[in-house]
Design a protein around this motif. Sequence first.
Motif, PDB file in Angstrom:
ATOM      1  N   ASP A 478       0.849  -1.189   0.000  1.00  0.00           N
ATOM      2  CA  ASP A 478       0.000   0.000   0.000  1.00  0.00           C
ATOM      3  C   ASP A 478       0.889   1.246   0.000  1.00  0.00           C
ATOM      4  O   ASP A 478       2.123   1.157   0.085  1.00  0.00           O
ATOM      5  CB  ASP A 478      -0.966  -0.003   1.184  1.00  0.00           C
ATOM      6  CG  ASP A 478      -0.268   0.026   2.544  1.00  0.00           C
ATOM      7  OD1 ASP A 478       0.882   0.507   2.633  1.00  0.00           O
ATOM      8  OD2 ASP A 478      -0.870  -0.450   3.520  1.00  0.00           O
ATOM      9  N   LEU A 479       0.282   2.425  -0.117  1.00  0.00           N
ATOM     10  CA  LEU A 479       1.037   3.655  -0.290  1.00  0.00           C
ATOM     11  C   LEU A 479       1.939   3.949   0.912  1.00  0.00           C
ATOM     12  O   LEU A 479       3.098   4.348   0.758  1.00  0.00           O
ATOM     13  CB  LEU A 479       0.098   4.830  -0.549  1.00  0.00           C
ATOM     14  CG  LEU A 479       0.777   6.177  -0.850  1.00  0.00           C
ATOM     15  CD1 LEU A 479       1.688   6.057  -2.069  1.00  0.00           C
ATOM     16  CD2 LEU A 479      -0.274   7.275  -1.053  1.00  0.00           C
ATOM     17  N   THR A 480       1.406   3.723   2.121  1.00  0.00           N
ATOM     18  CA  THR A 480       2.201   3.995   3.321  1.00  0.00           C
ATOM     19  C   THR A 480       3.447   3.111   3.359  1.00  0.00           C
ATOM     20  O   THR A 480       4.556   3.582   3.625  1.00  0.00           O
ATOM     21  CB  THR A 480       1.361   3.763   4.588  1.00  0.00           C
ATOM     22  OG1 THR A 480       0.240   4.646   4.575  1.00  0.00           O
ATOM     23  CG2 THR A 480       2.197   4.030   5.836  1.00  0.00           C
ATOM     24  N   GLU A 481       3.254   1.846   3.066  1.00  0.00           N
ATOM     25  CA  GLU A 481       4.390   0.922   3.069  1.00  0.00           C
ATOM     26  C   GLU A 481       5.363   1.261   1.939  1.00  0.00           C
ATOM     27  O   GLU A 481       6.582   1.159   2.103  1.00  0.00           O
ATOM     28  CB  GLU A 481       3.896  -0.519   2.929  1.00  0.00           C
ATOM     29  CG  GLU A 481       5.016  -1.558   3.050  1.00  0.00           C
ATOM     30  CD  GLU A 481       4.504  -2.982   2.958  1.00  0.00           C
ATOM     31  OE1 GLU A 481       5.348  -3.900   2.946  1.00  0.00           O
ATOM     32  OE2 GLU A 481       3.274  -3.180   2.900  1.00  0.00           O
ATOM     33  N   LEU A 482       4.837   1.680   0.788  1.00  0.00           N
ATOM     34  CA  LEU A 482       5.698   2.064  -0.328  1.00  0.00           C
ATOM     35  C   LEU A 482       6.589   3.232   0.065  1.00  0.00           C
ATOM     36  O   LEU A 482       7.808   3.213  -0.187  1.00  0.00           O
ATOM     37  CB  LEU A 482       4.850   2.444  -1.543  1.00  0.00           C
ATOM     38  CG  LEU A 482       5.600   3.098  -2.711  1.00  0.00           C
ATOM     39  CD1 LEU A 482       6.672   2.164  -3.267  1.00  0.00           C
ATOM     40  CD2 LEU A 482       4.629   3.529  -3.805  1.00  0.00           C
ATOM     41  N   VAL A 483       6.007   4.251   0.676  1.00  0.00           N
ATOM     42  CA  VAL A 483       6.781   5.418   1.093  1.00  0.00           C
ATOM     43  C   VAL A 483       7.863   5.001   2.089  1.00  0.00           C
ATOM     44  O   VAL A 483       9.019   5.442   2.003  1.00  0.00           O
ATOM     45  CB  VAL A 483       5.860   6.500   1.695  1.00  0.00           C
ATOM     46  CG1 VAL A 483       6.684   7.587   2.379  1.00  0.00           C
ATOM     47  CG2 VAL A 483       4.986   7.113   0.609  1.00  0.00           C
TER      48      VAL A 483
END
Length: 543
Positions: A478-483
């Motif tokens: 997800d986006l949080t983990e990607l960042v």
Amino acid sequence: MSDKADTSTSKALAIIESEEPAEQAGPSEPARKLRLTRETIGVIAVAVGVLATCLVATALVANGEPATSGSRTCLGPPMTVAVAPEAATVVGDVLEEAGCGQIEVQPTKADQILQPMAVGGDLPDMWIPDSSLWLERIKPAVEPVTLRASMASSPVVLVSGDGLTRTSYAEAFIEEDLLMGDPQRMMSALGTVVASQGDPQNETKLEPYAARIASGAEGAAPTDTARLAELQTVMSGVTATSEQQWSTYAPQLKASAPKEGTVVLDYPVLITADSSRRNVIASTITAFARVLDSGAADTSLTQAGFRTAGAGKPSPNVGAFTRVDPAAVAEAASEWNAKLRPTRTIAVVDVSGSMAWPAALGSDTTRLRLTQTAVSEAVEFLPGGAALGLWAFSEKTEGELGGDHAVLVPTRQLASKNQRAQLSEEIAGLTARTGGGTALHDSALAAYQAAVASYDPLASNSVLIFTDGTNDDPDSVDLTELVDQLKAASDPLRPVQVVGIGITANADMGALRAISDATGGAAYVAERPEDVGTVLREALEQR
């Protein structure tokens, strides 16, 4: 013994001794010094006979007398030394004469060392570049230790091919056939750049040289020897090169030190091995320092065209010179580095099904077609010195990509053989690859990790992501983990920026901004079809 011998040898000892673990219960001062010398340097042997042999051999070298390979002048394990190509042969000869067969000399250009030095890669044990200014081009992963500030020196001089002496850069700039090297890769070319600073007319005269060098074309920035050969062939023209190169390859041509002041190549001696390796090769480093400090080394270097503290000037030479202000050299180098700094980027193009949709209501041009046109234009307008690769991504695990993303063209210089042609062919073929959802997150992470791994410290490194949608791959991070993973993968020594380019207002600009912000990049949106090319140019110009 040379006056400088004790200085350099003591430096070597101090460097190595400073890395010894602290004593818990120190012995007397004389005993402590003896232990350090015996255990760390390896010159003092237990047997009196071996000790005497070592001292005699060292004395021979220090007094400038060559030693045979059997005299064991150089004790210690094997060691590698990377040396600027023009000095490699003479350094190798000096070591061979001194019996230092375990020290391997490797002729090495500076940019071959700067890349691994910046990213913490494999390095030789020692490095002798032509100039200490190279260390200002990068931030080393591990700072090298300066064993000697200068092994030898050579001023940059003006050489003319028509038999007339040019005593100033002002005279050289008048010439229509001024020949110039690459200031990014040839320190001898910096003198010309320094002399042009503050003079609009001269700065303008150098612009074509900058454009030609940036083109990456073969022969765009000829070497010192190539320029000297051209002067001798056509019997005209002016160039700046080192006194050593002139006296070695074209002594029959006229040369002089420019009266405005000149850049001086200083050939520092740097220990590039890490601390643990330095301890292993301590005795070899010490032997190497003593050989370089010998009268024999000074004589050989001077005969090879260099200036030394012990043997003076080579023959021929240009006589006295004025050293240009180091601050002016640093400023000129910085400006030209920025001017010539090439782009190194991966274009990561979304080929999900929605990219085949019309770019705008009623338009007969697709979103992908606009992207293809913009990237194709970049292939054409970027100079040959720029490096560009091409990836495609979609959430179609079966079919054309065979996964979420694919490397269609590896990142290479556009001047490389067939690189522009391969890029053009694969860009045109993107149309046949469309389908599936948008695998934005996993593809962005993979491209970023690849760019960090192949980082070029002499270039501006980036990843360009073109997409019209939001991530809809259910199996991706997800986006949080990607960042978080992007931040974890980032390396201050290998700065790579992700630049997000949203194709139409349907693009998930929130995600693109989060991705780009995590890497110090930027995000752009092309809301109208005609904006795509403009946005791409703006993004590239900001790198």
